[in-house]
Design a protein around this motif. Structure first.
Motif, short mmCIF file in Angstrom:
data_model
loop_
_atom_site.label_atom_id
_atom_site.label_comp_id
_atom_site.label_asym_id
_atom_site.label_seq_id
_atom_site.Cartn_x
_atom_site.Cartn_y
_atom_site.Cartn_z
N GLU A 1 6.74 -4.92 14.96
CA GLU A 1 5.92 -3.76 14.65
C GLU A 1 6.06 -3.47 13.16
N THR A 2 4.99 -3.67 12.43
CA THR A 2 5.03 -3.59 10.98
C THR A 2 4.37 -2.30 10.48
N THR A 3 5.06 -1.64 9.56
CA THR A 3 4.50 -0.47 8.88
C THR A 3 4.18 -0.86 7.45
N VAL A 4 2.97 -0.54 7.00
CA VAL A 4 2.52 -0.94 5.67
C VAL A 4 2.32 0.31 4.81
N TYR A 5 2.89 0.29 3.62
CA TYR A 5 2.70 1.37 2.65
C TYR A 5 2.00 0.79 1.43
N TRP A 6 0.82 1.32 1.13
CA TRP A 6 0.07 0.87 -0.04
C TRP A 6 0.43 1.74 -1.24
N SER A 7 0.61 1.11 -2.39
CA SER A 7 0.91 1.85 -3.62
C SER A 7 -0.31 2.63 -4.07
N ALA A 8 -0.07 3.85 -4.59
CA ALA A 8 -1.15 4.68 -5.11
C ALA A 8 -1.36 4.47 -6.60
N ASP B 1 11.13 -1.85 11.62
CA ASP B 1 12.28 -1.08 12.08
C ASP B 1 12.91 -0.29 10.94
N GLY B 2 12.08 0.21 10.03
CA GLY B 2 12.56 1.02 8.93
C GLY B 2 13.14 0.26 7.77
N LEU B 3 13.15 -1.07 7.84
CA LEU B 3 13.72 -1.87 6.76
C LEU B 3 12.64 -2.70 6.10
N PRO B 4 12.67 -2.81 4.76
CA PRO B 4 11.64 -3.59 4.06
C PRO B 4 11.88 -5.09 4.24
N TYR B 5 10.80 -5.83 4.46
CA TYR B 5 10.96 -7.28 4.51
C TYR B 5 10.00 -8.02 3.59
N ALA B 6 9.08 -7.32 2.93
CA ALA B 6 8.20 -7.99 1.97
C ALA B 6 7.45 -6.97 1.15
N VAL B 7 7.12 -7.37 -0.06
CA VAL B 7 6.18 -6.63 -0.91
C VAL B 7 5.12 -7.64 -1.36
N LEU B 8 3.86 -7.29 -1.21
CA LEU B 8 2.76 -8.16 -1.58
C LEU B 8 1.93 -7.54 -2.69
N VAL B 9 1.56 -8.35 -3.66
CA VAL B 9 0.64 -7.94 -4.73
C VAL B 9 -0.56 -8.88 -4.67
N VAL B 10 -1.76 -8.32 -4.64
CA VAL B 10 -2.98 -9.08 -4.45
C VAL B 10 -3.88 -8.91 -5.67
N VAL B 11 -4.29 -10.03 -6.27
CA VAL B 11 -5.15 -10.02 -7.46
C VAL B 11 -6.52 -10.56 -7.09
N MET B 12 -7.56 -9.84 -7.49
CA MET B 12 -8.92 -10.22 -7.14
C MET B 12 -9.48 -11.27 -8.10
N ALA B 13 -10.38 -12.10 -7.59
CA ALA B 13 -11.11 -13.04 -8.43
C ALA B 13 -12.13 -12.28 -9.26
N GLU B 14 -12.77 -12.97 -10.19
CA GLU B 14 -13.73 -12.31 -11.08
C GLU B 14 -14.88 -11.65 -10.33
N ASP B 15 -15.28 -12.23 -9.20
CA ASP B 15 -16.41 -11.65 -8.46
C ASP B 15 -16.02 -10.40 -7.69
N GLN B 16 -14.70 -10.07 -7.66
CA GLN B 16 -14.19 -8.88 -6.98
C GLN B 16 -14.41 -8.90 -5.47
N VAL C 1 -1.92 -14.28 -4.94
CA VAL C 1 -1.09 -13.49 -4.04
C VAL C 1 0.36 -13.70 -4.44
N TYR C 2 1.09 -12.60 -4.57
CA TYR C 2 2.51 -12.66 -4.90
C TYR C 2 3.28 -11.99 -3.76
N GLY C 3 4.31 -12.67 -3.26
CA GLY C 3 5.11 -12.12 -2.17
C GLY C 3 6.58 -12.07 -2.54
N ILE C 4 7.15 -10.88 -2.52
CA ILE C 4 8.58 -10.72 -2.80
C ILE C 4 9.28 -10.59 -1.46
N LEU C 5 10.14 -11.56 -1.13
CA LEU C 5 10.80 -11.62 0.16
C LEU C 5 12.32 -11.55 0.04
#
Length: 279
Positions: A225-232, A244-259, A265-269
């Motif tokens: 059961e995954t809870t996702v928090y998006w940065s503002a 379960d209340g513990l972090p297991y990844a942070v993802l950063v997503v970069v768009m192509a020129e066409d948006q 994709v960057y994943g910190i594990l």
């Protein structure tokens, strides 16, 4: 009595070291070494203590960055979490998503961008800090700014569109849907994951939508059961994933020129780097 310049500027020194290194613990070590160097010189011969201290901490951070990256297992990505020092005035906030993007620059480009854009040092000041000419620093900052601006949604509508695509991507990744991933990934997408040798992660960048989608689908946290928090914050869409209340990844997503599709994709594990999020 006047305050020791080191203590006066300590927060600034820590923030510079942290932005260059992407690690609070290593930044603290560099600041401590700066303190030792400061107390090993004749203060009467230092015309500008602030400039001297910034020059020392920047060069020490660059040296430490080279050492850390040489010894690290797989791609190095910065430690997520809020800036530990909140009371340092910045010309422009460097969000976590942008710190991740800066990892693909050369160390000098990264340092020049941080000093000029984030902390407001002028070209001539950055040149003295880095030991380069002002013309060379202008080129470093220019290349870094172009790199960053190409990966930062500029307008509210671009940010909204990027966020919508990022959410579709994450839904497909968490569901292990190769078809869903293929819809949002650019053909030449690149995935970089930082496991630090602590957890399973690709040791080199993975390119191509087919390879990236199959890899993400294979490591999807099925049954969790995954809870996702998006940065503002402004910058590339960034999500922290908890189970379960513990972090297991942070993802950063970069768009192509066409948006419309995702190019990076960057994943910190690495659990060591995620520890601050648990706090």
């Amino acid at each position: 009595m006047t305050a020791d310049p080191f203590h006066t500027h300590r927060n600034l020194l820590f923030s510079i070291a942290f932005d260059i290194l992407g690690s609070a613990g290593d930044a603290e070590d560099v600041v401590q070494e700066t303190w030792l160097r400061w107390h090993g010189v004749d203060h009467a011969r230092v015309d500008n203590p602030r400039a001297y201290l910034v020059r020392v901490v920047t060069r020490l951070a660059l040296d430490e960055r080279d050492r850390l990256h040489h010894e690290y297992v797989g791609p190095w990505l910065p430690e997520p979490g809020p800036d530990p020092v909140e009371d340092v005035a910045r010309a422009q906030e460097v969000t976590y998503g942008l710190m991740v993007v800066l990892e693909t620059l050369s160390p000098l480009e990264r340092a020049a961008f941080i000093l000029y854009e984030a902390f407001g040092f002028r070209h001539a000041e950055v040149a003295r800090i880095l030991g380069r000419s002002p013309a060379a620093v202008r080129q470093l900052v220019h290349r870094a700014r172009e790199h960053v601006e190409a990966r930062r949604p500029r307008f509210p509508e671009e940010r909204a569109a990027a966020q919508a695509v990022a959410e579709r991507f994450l839904d497909a990744a968490l569901g292990g849907s190769i078809a869903g991933l293929m819809e949002v990934l650019a053909p030449d997408v690149t995935l970089r994951t930082d496991g630090g040798g602590r957890v399973k992660a690709a040791l080199r960048p993975v390119t191509g939508s087919d390879r990236v989608s199959r890899l993400l689908a294979a490591v999807a946290p099925v049954g969790l059961e995954t809870t996702v928090y998006w940065s503002a914050q402004d910058g590339p869409p960034t999500a922290a994933l908890f189970s379960d209340g513990l972090p297991y990844a942070v993802l950063v997503v970069v768009m192509a020129e066409d948006q419309h599709r995702i190019s990076e994709v960057y994943g910190i594990l690495n659990p060591d780097k995620l520890a601050r999020l648990a706090l």
